[in-house]
Design a protein around this motif. Structure first.
Motif, PDB file in Angstrom:
ATOM      1  N   ARG A   1       0.543  -1.379  -0.206  1.00 54.34           N
ATOM      2  CA  ARG A   1       0.040   0.166  -0.585  1.00 54.34           C
ATOM      3  C   ARG A   1       1.207   1.257  -0.051  1.00 54.34           C
ATOM      4  NH1 ARG A   1      -3.049  -3.183   3.742  1.00 54.34           N
ATOM      5  NH2 ARG A   1      -1.544  -2.138   5.341  1.00 54.34           N
ATOM      6  N   ARG A   2       1.657   1.455   0.426  1.00 52.93           N
ATOM      7  CA  ARG A   2       2.855   2.514   0.873  1.00 52.93           C
ATOM      8  C   ARG A   2       3.419   2.561  -0.222  1.00 52.93           C
ATOM      9  NH1 ARG A   2       7.377   2.004   5.171  1.00 52.93           N
ATOM     10  NH2 ARG A   2       8.141   1.052   3.237  1.00 52.93           N
ATOM     11  N   ASP A   3       3.656   1.814  -1.671  1.00 52.72           N
ATOM     12  CA  ASP A   3       4.330   1.778  -2.078  1.00 52.72           C
ATOM     13  C   ASP A   3       3.609   2.352  -3.581  1.00 52.72           C
ATOM     14  OD1 ASP A   3       6.773   0.237  -1.012  1.00 52.72           O
ATOM     15  OD2 ASP A   3       6.349  -1.874  -1.829  1.00 52.72           O
ATOM     16  N   GLU A   4       2.489   1.703  -3.550  1.00 54.45           N
ATOM     17  CA  GLU A   4       1.850   2.455  -4.472  1.00 54.45           C
ATOM     18  C   GLU A   4       1.690   3.983  -4.590  1.00 54.45           C
ATOM     19  OE1 GLU A   4      -0.977   2.396  -8.078  1.00 54.45           O
ATOM     20  OE2 GLU A   4       0.146   0.732  -6.921  1.00 54.45           O
ATOM     21  N   ALA A   5       1.426   4.303  -2.986  1.00 55.33           N
ATOM     22  CA  ALA A   5       1.136   5.413  -2.821  1.00 55.33           C
ATOM     23  C   ALA A   5       2.446   6.478  -2.889  1.00 55.33           C
ATOM     24  CB  ALA A   5       0.965   6.266  -1.426  1.00 55.33           C
ATOM     25  N   LEU A   6       3.622   5.689  -2.840  1.00 53.47           N
ATOM     26  CA  LEU A   6       5.167   6.789  -3.558  1.00 53.47           C
ATOM     27  C   LEU A   6       5.353   6.424  -4.825  1.00 53.47           C
ATOM     28  CD1 LEU A   6       6.622   5.399  -0.095  1.00 53.47           C
ATOM     29  CD2 LEU A   6       5.622   7.558  -0.910  1.00 53.47           C
ATOM     30  N   ARG A   7       4.918   5.591  -5.787  1.00 52.82           N
ATOM     31  CA  ARG A   7       5.286   5.034  -6.938  1.00 52.82           C
ATOM     32  C   ARG A   7       4.891   6.837  -7.632  1.00 52.82           C
ATOM     33  NH1 ARG A   7       2.719   4.633 -11.773  1.00 52.82           N
ATOM     34  NH2 ARG A   7       0.395   4.359 -10.617  1.00 52.82           N
ATOM     35  N   LEU A   8       4.696   7.255  -7.239  1.00 53.05           N
ATOM     36  CA  LEU A   8       4.182   8.409  -8.794  1.00 53.05           C
ATOM     37  C   LEU A   8       5.981   9.581  -7.974  1.00 53.05           C
ATOM     38  CD1 LEU A   8       0.619   9.828  -8.683  1.00 53.05           C
ATOM     39  CD2 LEU A   8       1.943   9.087 -10.038  1.00 53.05           C
ATOM     40  N   ALA A   9       5.415   9.363  -7.311  1.00 51.76           N
ATOM     41  CA  ALA A   9       6.828  10.553  -6.767  1.00 51.76           C
ATOM     42  C   ALA A   9       8.426   9.370  -6.789  1.00 51.76           C
ATOM     43  CB  ALA A   9       7.359  10.882  -4.895  1.00 51.76           C
ATOM     44  N   ASP A  10       8.178   8.314  -6.640  1.00 56.82           N
ATOM     45  CA  ASP A  10       9.258   7.782  -7.544  1.00 56.82           C
ATOM     46  C   ASP A  10       9.544   8.131  -8.715  1.00 56.82           C
ATOM     47  OD1 ASP A  10       9.929   6.487  -4.454  1.00 56.82           O
ATOM     48  OD2 ASP A  10       8.754   4.768  -4.728  1.00 56.82           O
ATOM     49  N   GLU A  11       8.216   8.351  -9.357  1.00 55.07           N
ATOM     50  CA  GLU A  11       8.888   8.856 -11.423  1.00 55.07           C
ATOM     51  C   GLU A  11       9.341   9.359 -11.503  1.00 55.07           C
ATOM     52  OE1 GLU A  11       4.662   8.223 -12.594  1.00 55.07           O
ATOM     53  OE2 GLU A  11       4.963   5.581 -12.705  1.00 55.07           O
ATOM     54  N   ARG A  12       9.100  10.661 -10.030  1.00 52.78           N
ATOM     55  CA  ARG A  12       9.109  12.663 -10.151  1.00 52.78           C
ATOM     56  C   ARG A  12      10.562  12.675 -11.019  1.00 52.78           C
ATOM     57  NH1 ARG A  12       4.389  15.656  -8.631  1.00 52.78           N
ATOM     58  NH2 ARG A  12       2.731  14.733  -9.984  1.00 52.78           N
ATOM     59  N   LEU A  13      11.147  11.578  -9.348  1.00 52.10           N
ATOM     60  CA  LEU A  13      13.141  11.588  -8.829  1.00 52.10           C
ATOM     61  C   LEU A  13      13.820  11.130  -9.939  1.00 52.10           C
ATOM     62  CD1 LEU A  13      12.258  11.384  -4.912  1.00 52.10           C
ATOM     63  CD2 LEU A  13      12.447  13.048  -6.056  1.00 52.10           C
ATOM     64  N   ALA A  14      13.380  10.039 -10.226  1.00 50.70           N
ATOM     65  CA  ALA A  14      13.832   9.676 -11.200  1.00 50.70           C
ATOM     66  C   ALA A  14      15.446   9.754 -11.886  1.00 50.70           C
ATOM     67  CB  ALA A  14      13.229   8.655 -12.493  1.00 50.70           C
ATOM     68  N   ASP A  15      15.274  10.781 -12.579  1.00 47.34           N
ATOM     69  CA  ASP A  15      16.107  11.570 -13.065  1.00 47.34           C
ATOM     70  C   ASP A  15      17.047  12.248 -12.598  1.00 47.34           C
ATOM     71  OD1 ASP A  15      15.030  11.331 -15.798  1.00 47.34           O
ATOM     72  OD2 ASP A  15      14.168  13.169 -15.416  1.00 47.34           O
ATOM     73  N   LEU A  16      16.581  12.607 -10.847  1.00 47.33           N
ATOM     74  CA  LEU A  16      17.594  12.577 -10.391  1.00 47.33           C
ATOM     75  C   LEU A  16      18.428  11.258  -9.281  1.00 47.33           C
ATOM     76  CD1 LEU A  16      18.476  15.242  -7.666  1.00 47.33           C
ATOM     77  CD2 LEU A  16      16.495  15.065  -6.762  1.00 47.33           C
ATOM     78  N   ALA A  17      17.397  10.353  -9.644  1.00 50.05           N
ATOM     79  CA  ALA A  17      18.361   9.495  -9.041  1.00 50.05           C
ATOM     80  C   ALA A  17      19.692   8.689  -9.993  1.00 50.05           C
ATOM     81  CB  ALA A  17      17.309   8.305  -8.723  1.00 50.05           C
ATOM     82  N   VAL A  18      18.911   8.998 -11.252  1.00 44.90           N
ATOM     83  CA  VAL A  18      20.378   8.619 -12.168  1.00 44.90           C
ATOM     84  C   VAL A  18      21.384   9.662 -12.170  1.00 44.90           C
ATOM     85  CG1 VAL A  18      20.718   8.335 -14.292  1.00 44.90           C
ATOM     86  CG2 VAL A  18      18.396   7.861 -14.086  1.00 44.90           C
ATOM     87  N   SER A  19      21.016  10.323 -11.715  1.00 43.65           N
ATOM     88  CA  SER A  19      22.263  11.755 -11.654  1.00 43.65           C
ATOM     89  C   SER A  19      22.794  11.716 -10.313  1.00 43.65           C
ATOM     90  CB  SER A  19      21.585  13.371 -11.495  1.00 43.65           C
ATOM     91  OG  SER A  19      20.785  13.842 -12.859  1.00 43.65           O
ATOM     92  N   LEU A  20      22.404  11.088  -9.756  1.00 44.64           N
ATOM     93  CA  LEU A  20      23.166  11.074  -8.272  1.00 44.64           C
ATOM     94  C   LEU A  20      23.837   9.884  -8.581  1.00 44.64           C
ATOM     95  CD1 LEU A  20      20.015  11.814  -5.980  1.00 44.64           C
ATOM     96  CD2 LEU A  20      22.489  13.331  -5.767  1.00 44.64           C
TER      97      LEU A  20
END
Length: 495
Positions: free
Chosen positions: A286-305
């Protein structure tokens, strides 16, 4: 740490806790069983030994009453033994035995050399075992009587069988005379009190009612048995006079609840861990579903990191490689002069009384090799020299290329004699066998200068200068030799 990893860790902790509790329950039960077994075994051993000692005291009391080797006391002995023996049901009979003038064993109360049975204790058991009660004429008792009468020591005989099929044995104690009438010969004055002991009754009295299954043996011959069957039998030796008795007693086993308890703990613990795992997994979904959208937005930043982290790792590796290269000689792949100096400084700062040896080695006439055969051949020879010197060093020693055709060795925890042996081994490693390059054999010669810290050589420069002076002294002495810096300033010892 990821949520999934945390969940797995929690489930693993619960499972490990259940396993630990099960192991603890099992260990506690088995340790308790072991303690009970040891206590049961020692109790049986002490009780049998005490019961045997009690009968020994009884016979010694009769021996003290006798006190004098004289027929006149035989009747009194029989009355006294009969009265005292009423409280000793395990004693079938007691007899006073001495030696006749010919050395033959006879009862003290019988004047003729071939008397009939004359036991001191009169009871139904004696009448049914009259032949065994006459210990003086029993071959099985002869050895025990001999030890008691001649060597004055308590002795136990081999087993015999009573009329009731009970195993028995003869217990003989010496008579210590307090006075001597002079009416008897020396042989006749050697006497003993011999008791015929019912071993089955002795064991029964010693262990009492409610005893676990029990076996008493004289070597392989059964002496007493209580109960039927032995489970997890325990064995222990019983100290007896002149014989080797062993006790076998039932060791017992764990109760059904003690056997089942660890498994119950495991079942409950693993079930709890599984239930907690399911609950945590559903919550995580349930928590992963709620955070999925936020994870998508942070994907580019994660790649940079990740790229930055990769660059940092590469930079760290490059820095480590550069640091390593800065300490390694590129040609010979041994340490360089910089690293050698740092190691020497550390050794001097922590020596605490231990002495460190510094050796400088210079290949004689190496320039001639370079001039005649070229620097490539010279480089191959330098690598071979580094390999040979390194092969004779300890793991704690440090080998470095000092410069050109010079090498340096640092060897901690040395004295002068060991340093000389090391220097000579290094010289021989290069001189004994030629170095072959492209089919050409080069017979190398090397000069070695050595110095030992202490005696004023307490700094890196001082030690290196001393070794250098010794090296030049080796050169001036004709090369291909070892010289050690002496105790006086600027003086080198010949080696």
């Amino acid at each position: 740490m990821s949520t999934r990893l945390v969940q797995r860790a929690i489930v693993a902790v619960l499972a490990i806790a259940a396993l630990g509790a099960a192991i603890a329950a099992h260990v506690t039960s088995t340790q308790g069983l072991h303690d009970r077994r040891v206590s049961r075994l020692q109790t049986a051993r002490h009780r049998v030994a005490d019961a045997l000692q009690r009968r020994t005291y009884f016979l010694e009391d009769l021996a003290d009453m006798v006190g004098v080797h004289d027929d006149a006391a035989a009747a009194e002995f029989a009355r006294y033994a009969h009265v005292r023996g009423r409280d000793e049901p395990a004693i079938v009979s007691a007899q006073w035995v001495r030696r006749s003038p010919s050395g033959k064993l006879v009862p003290a109360a019988a004047p003729d050399p071939n008397p009939g049975p004359t036991p001191a204790l009169i009871a139904p058991a004696v009448r049914t075992n009259s032949a065994l009660a006459d210990a003086a004429h029993q071959h099985a008792a002869a050895h025990a009587i001999g030890l008691a009468s001649l060597r004055k020591t308590v002795s136990v005989s081999a087993p015999v069988t009573l009329a009731n099929a009970h195993p028995a044995f003869y217990l003989a104690v010496p008579v210590q005379a307090r006075s001597y009438s002079g009416l008897l010969s020396k042989a006749e004055s050697q006497s003993a009190i011999v008791g015929l002991v019912d071993a089955q009754m002795l064991a029964g009295e010693a262990l009492g009612g409610g005893s676990p299954a029990f076996r008493l043996r004289d070597r392989v011959t059964p002496l007493a048995a209580i109960g039927s069957g032995l489970h997890n039998a325990l064995h222990v030796a019983v100290p007896v006079a002149g014989r080797r008795w062993t006790i076998a007693i039932e060791g017992g086993s764990l109760t059904p609840i003690q056997v089942a308890l660890p498994w119950l703990i495991l079942i409950f613990g693993f079930s709890l861990a599984a239930a907690v795992g399911v609950i945590l997994r559903n919550a995580a979904r349930r928590r992963d579903e709620a955070l999925r959208l936020a994870d998508e937005r942070l994907a580019d930043l994660a790649v940079s990191l990740q790229r930055v982290e990769l660059a940092n790792r590469e930079l760290g590796v490059a820095h480590a490689e550069a640091e390593a290269r800065s300490r390694i000689d590129a040609l010979t792949e041994v340490f360089n002069r910089r690293h050698f100096g740092e190691v020497l400084s550390k050794e001097l700062s922590r020596s605490q009384g231990a002495r460190t040896a510094v050796l400088l080695l210079d290949i004689d006439h190496f320039k001639q090799i370079n001039d005649e055969h070229g620097h490539l051949v010279g480089d191959v020879i330098l690598r071979a020299v580094a390999g040979r010197i390194g092969s004779i060093l300890r793991s704690t020693d440090c080998l470095a290329r000092w410069g050109g055709e010079e090498f340096a060795i640092l060897a901690p925890n040395m004295d002068r004699n060991v340093m000389l042996e090391l220097a000579e081994r290094a010289r021989r490693s290069l001189c004994d066998d030629p170095v072959v390059v492209d089919g050409i054999a080069f017979q190398l010669r090397v000069s070695v200068g050595a110095a030992l810290t202490g005696d004023g050589l307490d700094t890196p420069d001082a030690v290196v200068d001393a070794a250098d002076q010794a090296l030049y002294d080796a050169k001036r002495a004709g090369r291909d030799c070892v010289r050690v810096y002496g105790p006086r300033a600027s003086e080198a010892e010949r080696v």
